[in-house]
Each structure stands twice: as structure tokens, then as C-alpha cells.
Write an enzyme that holds these catalytic residues in place. Structure first.
Site, PDB file in Angstrom:
ATOM      1  N   ASP A   1       8.630  -8.112   7.726  1.00  0.00           N
ATOM      2  CA  ASP A   1       7.491  -8.638   6.968  1.00  0.00           C
ATOM      3  C   ASP A   1       6.340  -9.011   7.905  1.00  0.00           C
ATOM      4  OD1 ASP A   1       5.867  -9.920   5.214  1.00  0.00           O
ATOM      5  OD2 ASP A   1       7.344 -11.365   4.506  1.00  0.00           O
TER       6      ASP A   1
ATOM      7  N   GLY B   1       1.211  -3.306   1.356  1.00  0.00           N
ATOM      8  CA  GLY B   1       0.426  -2.115   1.020  1.00  0.00           C
ATOM      9  C   GLY B   1      -0.825  -1.946   1.860  1.00  0.00           C
TER      10      GLY B   1
ATOM     11  N   GLU C   1      -3.527  -0.860   4.592  1.00  0.00           N
ATOM     12  CA  GLU C   1      -3.787   0.424   5.275  1.00  0.00           C
ATOM     13  C   GLU C   1      -2.996   1.566   4.655  1.00  0.00           C
ATOM     14  OE1 GLU C   1      -5.823   1.668   7.637  1.00  0.00           O
ATOM     15  OE2 GLU C   1      -6.879  -0.249   7.522  1.00  0.00           O
TER      16      GLU C   1
ATOM     17  N   ASP D   1       3.098 -10.161  -3.397  1.00  0.00           N
ATOM     18  CA  ASP D   1       4.351 -10.632  -4.001  1.00  0.00           C
ATOM     19  C   ASP D   1       4.290 -10.636  -5.526  1.00  0.00           C
ATOM     20  OD1 ASP D   1       4.818 -11.088  -1.382  1.00  0.00           O
ATOM     21  OD2 ASP D   1       5.503 -13.152  -1.617  1.00  0.00           O
TER      22      ASP D   1
HETATM   23  C1  GLA Z   1       6.336 -12.667   1.989  1.00  0.00           C
HETATM   24  C2  GLA Z   1       7.065 -11.515   1.318  1.00  0.00           C
HETATM   25  C3  GLA Z   1       8.074 -12.070   0.331  1.00  0.00           C
HETATM   26  C4  GLA Z   1       9.057 -12.971   1.064  1.00  0.00           C
HETATM   27  C5  GLA Z   1       8.304 -14.071   1.803  1.00  0.00           C
HETATM   28  C6  GLA Z   1       9.223 -14.877   2.703  1.00  0.00           C
HETATM   29  O1  GLA Z   1       5.561 -13.382   1.092  1.00  0.00           O
HETATM   30  O2  GLA Z   1       6.157 -10.656   0.672  1.00  0.00           O
HETATM   31  O3  GLA Z   1       8.753 -11.018  -0.326  1.00  0.00           O
HETATM   32  O4  GLA Z   1       9.830 -12.203   1.933  1.00  0.00           O
HETATM   33  O5  GLA Z   1       7.273 -13.534   2.611  1.00  0.00           O
HETATM   34  O6  GLA Z   1       8.551 -15.894   3.386  1.00  0.00           O
END
Ligand code: GLA
Length: 721
Positions: free
Chosen positions: A469, A514, A516, A535
Site C-alpha cells: 500500500d 489507481g 497514474e 477506499d
Molecule cells: C489504505 C488502504 C486500505 C487499508 C488501509 C490500512 O487506506 O487503501 O485498504 O489497507 O490503508 O491502513
């Protein structure tokens, strides 16, 4: 109409505004104290003259803390007397982060969440609108005192979302509908508390019932329904004196998927990709009565099969395609299933299926909670439908690395390797989460500078899936004078190289929302799937934006081994923390959500807590025909083929030569459609056999599609657009 006035009283009192003519008392200021509550603070006589004054709404700072609000307000003499309904006053306390306990003149009138002081186990309620219905006799003419105790775990807590409002109930407030599941039959409760003569009309699926209510009576009616088709409850109440009518409609959850047969039935997937020499963990996905015994035929060298558990394991030393046939038997009968094992370069030949901890537990995840979901994955039967990954999201990391750089798990995760073993023994797989930056989104340690070390550690723990992430890496991108696409790709390439060096397959989930146009380069950075959006949350707006709007143009980029990921399924009990709630999506919205994800060939990663699944959610997640569309080996993502008025039709071809489509009703009213006409308008001609895959029945000529609902179809056609 009487005009009410602003009242400012006494040196210690707070501002109380009465909005002109609306019968509302608006509370905008409070006496405020941070820390443990002093004795007697909820009593009207308590001296709060040394407390500070705070505006409502305004958040306060302080972690893991209690705070107290004291709000004095004046109730005019005629406030209750002139109200149309005198039984109840409504205290609207907007939103409170996080738990609260509200008292009126020293008596509890409502509470939300659970404070840790009760039994050490806090339960969050930050996003619940606080509306407390209070017996109006508790309101005194003249001065009253509202006290609110608040507890918050994180940095900024307190009241937000608007000032508090006290008002007398309106007709609308007298009618309540609540529906729940009690396991066997489903029940809805309708209650009307009347203090005037009221007529109620109740319409359940076209069958009407009427009732007359005398003042002082509470009318409660339980409706039971078998829950196999949508039932709309329309309730209207009419105040005889004023003629005012209030109508409310409600569609309780309903289960469309017919019960699975008792005899064994092989569900998805039909293909499995594994790299040469990598360990395989595969639980044969047969539903049906347990105990069940299994046999496997055609196993290539290196694989073994546990006939009692139905778990395939081992590794294959030579690239190739190996057809394997399974047999399963139980008390009710026996049946077969087949799997094409493809040993080669590509893994994730069908979209990954499983569970992830984020949408339910957020940063409050622990090994115990992950085990509970893993056990439930098996016990509930979800694993028999192909759900196989158990993914720990953010917050498993400890606060430091060991001397040799190994990232140590938090004490809430005493034995991740043990969890991996448990999952593998059961033919399931373990997933983990990290960030290419210094820190994750939740503020935990990321992998920056330790990429190789972390990949090695995860291999040692038996990790089969990594969600990587971006989060903390954004601050590195921010230091660059110009950020190019290559800069976004770099950290993902780097980790991919270390993952590929491991003697196991690690499904690589790129998560950078998503940016770039990741769909154009995610596969070349080694990704097996990539998040295409921010999210998701459990609202129709979110599903609409993430699913229906943002996936539209992405179909050319997805396929076996490389999937667009519109984020997890917001079904079951979610909450991103300790206060889990039922997904706020209606039943119809959940059918649309799962249908669209299956049509999109999206990963089916369940976001809700698996240890508290209700019958509806199980039914939603265990439709073998819907899952087979998601898992179709050809892996073609659906396109939006037709949009007219409030209808959207999304469709895709399937590997057996047939087609799958969803006819979605995006509007707020039910729609009657002629299925053949809609499919023709969407570009299919010569439509043959047509199946309603949720109901697992032949399609009817016409269908009523509920608001935000769907009809999902599989059919043959001679030609398609
Ligand atoms: C981002 C991700 C989520 C989750 C959180 C965890 O927001 O997009 O899916 O993994 O981090 O902190």
C-alpha cells in the site's frame, strides 16, 4: 405562530437558541471538562463555574480520554403543551466521536457504543447518528440540564456534525420499523406509539392490514416472511385530527440463492496457476453434507492429497497442464469435479477469493480475530466455495525491527508463522500487508529500505499474498521535483523482484488507489491485482462511484493473472474498528454489489467479520453460479453495454461460449423490464436458454427489479456486440 426567542441566562449558563417557529431548541455551547469525570457532575446542582466553555460542534484533542459536557437549557412553558404529540421529546445529538452516555437532569436518556470502563472492552460508535427518544415528562418547564459523557480512543474526539437539537416528536418519529433475522424465519417489527387517534395501514407484498390506534396505546406488529423473495413493507399512519399522513417503506433482507444440495457439489475454481516448484495449498471446494471423503485422480508427481480433509499439497517440478479429477462422497451421495492445474509463470489465473481484516477490524486487528475468521471460513462452508485467502491488513507490525532488520510483529500477533501453518494444513492461504514507504496508512512501520528482509521474513512465515500500500511512499514522491509514472512504478518493481526470489508463490496486490493509471502498468510491475480506486465504504454512493463509474473503461486491462481490484466486498458486519455494524447497503444494493464485482472479474475479498455472518450474507456469498461467473477461466471483465433512463446493463462473454449480464436498476423506484428486449437493446441477438443466476432458475419473460437492485443472467446468444 409563536416566535421563540434567544435566552441567555445566568453567568454560568450557556447560549440557548430557539429557532424561530420550528419548535426546536438548538444547543450551541457547553461547559466542558477533559479527563476523568468528577463526582456528581451529572447533577443539576454541580458547580461547573471553573469548566471551560466549548462550542458544539467542536472536536477536542486527547487520546484514550474521557470528556464531559454540561449544557443548561431553558424549556418554555408551552414547549410540550403546544406540541402535536406530547409523549416524546427527541434529543438529536448529531455525531459523537466515539462513545457517549447522555443524561437529562441526572437520568440516563441514551448511550451509544461501549466505554472501556464497563468491562475493558470498548465498542466504537463514532458514525452513528445519535437520536435519543425521551419521555417528554422528563423535561421540566424552565431550566434543564443535559450532560454528555464522551470517550474517545484516538487523537481527536468529541461532538461533531452540528449543534444538538431538542424538539418534540413529529408524526414521523412515532413510526418505527425494524427487521432482523432470528435464524429460521425472518421477522420485522413495526411499532407506532400513539398519543392521539391514529390509523395505520400495513401493506405486505400487496396484502393489506389496517389498524386503529387509541391514544396511549403502542401498536406493535410482527411480520414474518419466508425471506426467499423481496417483500416490500409499506406502512402508513394517519393522524385523524390533522389528516397528516406519513409513509415508510422497507425491504427486509431476502435470500435468493437456493440451498445447496446435500450431496457433494464441486464449486469454483476450474483452473489453478502455480509456479514450478512452489508449494500448493488447495482445499477442494465441494459443498454438501459433512462428513465428506475425497479422492483425487491424475495427480502429477510431487503432489499429495489428504482424502479426509480434501486438501491438495506438495509441488510440481515441471511446467505443464495437469488435469486433476476429484471425487467426493457423503451420506447423501457422491459427485465429481475437475481442476486444470497449470504449472507455469502465471499465478492468480482467476481473481483471488478470501477475506481481509480491514473493513471489519481496521487497526484493531489481532491474531485472535484473524483466527476467528479463518475458523469461520471453514466452519461456515465459505471455503467450500473457493474463498481461500485469509489476509491480515494494516496494524500487525510492531514498533521496531530487530538488530538484523527483521520487522517484529506487534504483541497482538504472537505467532504469524503458526497462523500460516494452520491455514496451510487446511488448504487455505495467508496474506499480509505493508507499504513501500517508511510508514503505512495506519502509521505502522513500512518496508522502505528493508524490502528484501521483509520478503524473506514473509516467506519464512508462509505468506502467500502481499497487499503493498503506497501510503508512506507518497512523502518520498512529494520530494521529487517532477513525479513521473516511472517513480510510481519503482517501489512496486523493487518489491516484486524480492517476492519472485522466494521459493513460494506470493500473490502481489498493488494498492495505490489507481494513481497514474496503474491498470496500464500494474502487470509489468509484477502485480496480480491492483486497486483501481480509493477506499470503499458501505454506502450506495461508494459502490456507485467505485464500481459503476470508475471501472467502466478498465475492462481491456484485466485478465488471468492480472486483475483490476475495485476493493473489498462491504458485506456482513463491517466497521473499520471495534464497533461492527451490519453493512449499511440494503439487501438489493448488496445483490448489485456482488453481481457487479462478479461481472467485473474482481477479486472477491470479503470485508465483513466472518465469525458473525448472518444467513443473508452467507446466502449472498455462496451462490456457486455467481461465483463461477467471477471465476470464469477466460477472465474477461464486463463492460457497460447499455444505459437508458435508470437501467445499466453490464455484460461479459464466458469461456463456455455463453454470456453473463446484470440488468441494474440505478433508480429509486422499482422497474418492470422485459428481459429479452433489454438484452437485444444491449447488443445480443438470437438469445437462447437464459438462466436467472441468483435464483438458479430459468429466466422469466419479465422481471421486477427493485430500486438499486439487479437481475443477473447467464444465457446463450448467437451474436453479441
Ligand atoms: C489504505 C488502504 C486500505 C487499508 C488501509 C490500512 O487506506 O487503501 O485498504 O489497507 O490503508 O491502513
Amino acid at each position: 405562530m409563536k416566535k421563540w426567542i434567544i435566552i441567555l441566562l445566568f453567568f454560568f449558563s450557556v447560549t440557548v437558541v430557539r429557532a424561530a417557529g420550528t419548535g426546536e431548541i438548538v444547543l450551541q455551547e457547553a461547559r466542558f471538562h477533559l479527563g476523568d469525570a468528577p463526582a456528581g457532575w451529572t447533577e443539576p446542582g454541580f458547580d461547573d463555574s471553573d469548566w471551560q466553555t466549548i462550542a458544539i460542534p467542536e472536536k477536542w484533542h486527547g487520546e484514550g480520554m474521557y470528556a464531559q459536557y454540561r449544557i443548561r437549557f431553558q424549556v418554555p412553558d408551552d414547549f410540550v403543551k403546544t406540541a402535536p404529540y406530547k409523549r416524546n421529546a427527541i434529543f438529536d445529538l448529531a455525531f459523537i466521536d466515539d462513545c457517549d452516555e447522555a443524561c437529562l437532569n441526572g437520568k440516563l436518556i441514551g448511550k451509544s457504543g461501549r466505554m472501556p470502563s464497563e468491562d475493558g472492552q470498548a465498542q466504537s460508535a463514532w458514525d452513528k447518528h445519535r437520536i435519543y427518544k425521551v419521555d417528554a415528562r422528563q423535561l421540566k418547564e424552565g431550566e434543564n440540564l443535559l450532560t454528555v459523557l464522551v470517550w474517545n480512543r484516538r487523537t481527536r474526539g468529541g461532538v461533531y456534525g452540528g449543534p444538538f437539537v431538542v424538539r418534540m416528536a413529529q408524526l414521523d418519529d412515532l413510526l418505527e420499523i425494524s427487521c432482523s433475522e432470528d435464524g429460521s424465519a425472518d421477522h420485522c417489527r413495526i411499532s407506532v406509539s400513539s398519543d392521539v387517534r391514529i390509523r395505520a395501514r400495513l401493506d405486505v407484498a400487496g396484502k393489506e392490514k389496517r389498524a386503529r390506534l387509541k391514544p396511549g396505546r403502542v401498536f406493535k406488529r410482527d411480520i414474518s416472511y419466508d425471506g426467499s423473495e423481496p417483500v416490500k413493507l409499506d406502512v402508513s399512519i394517519r393522524d385523524k385530527r390533522t389528516g397528516q399522513i406519513v409513509c415508510k417503506s422497507f425491504t427486509p433482507k431476502y435470500c435468493l440463492t437456493p440451498p445447496a444440495p446435500q450431496e457433494p457439489r464441486y464449486n469454483s475454481p476450474a483452473v489453478l496457476g502455480v509456479r514450478c516448484g512452489s508449494p500448493i495449498y488447495f482445499r477442494v471446494p465441494f459443498s454438501g453434507l459433512r462428513p465428506m471423503t475425497f479422492k483425487a485422480y491424475g495427480l502429477p508427481e510431487g503432489l499429495s492429497f489428504d482424502e479426509a480433509m480434501g486438501v491438495l499439497s506438495g509441488s510440481v517440478g515441471k511446467d505443464g497442464e495437469y488435469p486433476i479429477r476429484f471425487e467426493a462422497s457423503n451420506e447423501a451421495g457422491s459427485s465429481e469435479g475437475s481442476l486444470l492445474l497449470k504449472v507455469g509463470d502465471t499465478i492468480a489465473l482467476t481473481p483471488p477469493m478470501g477475506w481481509n481484516s480491514w473493513n471489519c477490524w481496521g487497526l484493531d486487528v489481532s491474531e485472535e480475530k484473524v483466527y476467528a475468521s479463518a475458523r469461520a471460513l471453514i466452519a461456515s462452508g465459505l471455503a467450500d466455495y473457493g474463498y481461500s485467502y485469509v489476509n491480515i491488513d494494516d496494524a500487525w507490525q510492531g514498533s521496531e525491527r530487530s538488530d538484523d532488520g527483521t520487522l517484529l510483529p506487534d504483541e497482538r500477533f504472537p505467532d504469524i508463522a503458526g497462523l500460516g501453518d494452520y491455514l496451510h494444513r487446511n488448504g487455505l492461504r495467508l496474506g499480509i500487508y505493508s507499504s513501500p514507504g517508511n510508514f503505512t496508512c495506519g502509521g505502522y512501520l513500512g518496508s522502505l529500505g528493508f524490502e528484501q528482509k521483509d520478503a524473506d521474513t514473509w516467506n519464512a512465515w508462509g505468506v502467500d499474498y502481499l497487499k503493498y500500500d503506497l501510503c508512506g511512499y507518497r512523502s518520498i514522491l512529494d520530494t521529487l521535483p517532477v513525479v513521473k509514472r516511472a517513480d510510481h512504478m519503482k517501489p512496486y518493481h523493487l518489491m516484486d523482484a524480492f517476492l519472485k526470489r522466494q521459493p513460494r508463490d506470493i500473490c502481489y496486490s498493488i494498492c495505490q488507489y489507481g494513481l497514474e493509471e496503474v491498470w496500464t502498468w500494474g502487470a509489468s510491475a509484477g502485480g496480480n491485482l491492483w486497486r483501481t480506486t480509493g477506499d470503499i465504504t458501505d454506502t450506495w454512493d461508494s459502490v456507485l462511484r467505485i464500481g459503476f463509474t470508475l471501472q467502466r473503461e478498465l475492462w481491456p486491462f484485466s485478465g488471468p493473472g492480472r486483475w483490476n481490484d475495485p476493493d473489498m466486498l462491504v458485506v456482513g458486519r463491517v466497521g473499520w474498528g471495534e464497533g461492527l455494524r451490519d453493512s449499511r447497503l440494503t439487501a438489493d444494493e448488496q445483490y448489485s454489489h456482488v453481481s457487479l464485482w462478479a461481472l467485473l472479474a474482481a477479486p472477491l475479498i470479503i470485508g465483513g467479520d466472518l465469525s458473525s455472518l448472518d444467513r443473508f450474507t452467507m446466502n449472498l456469498l455462496c451462490n456457486n453460479e455467481v461465483i463461477a461467473i467471477d471465476q470464469d477461466p477466460m477472465g474477461r471483465q464486463a463492460r457497460c453495454l447499455m444505459e437508458k433512463d435508470s437501467i445499466q446493463v453490464w455484460g461479459r462473454p464466458l469461456s463456455d461460449g455463453s454470456y453473463a449480464a446484470g440488468i441494474f436498476n440505478m433508480g429509486d423506484e422499482a422497474l418492470d423490464v422485459n428481459i429479452a428486449d433489454i438484452l437485444t437493446e444491449s447488443g445480443w441477438s438470437g438469445i437462447g436458454v437464459c438462466r436467472d443466476v441468483w435464483r438458479q432458475k430459468e429466466c422469466r419473460e419479465t422481471a421486477a427489479i427493485p430500486p438499486h437492485g439487479v437481475i443477473m443472467l447467464k444465457f446463450n446468444a448467437i451474436d453479441a456486440k
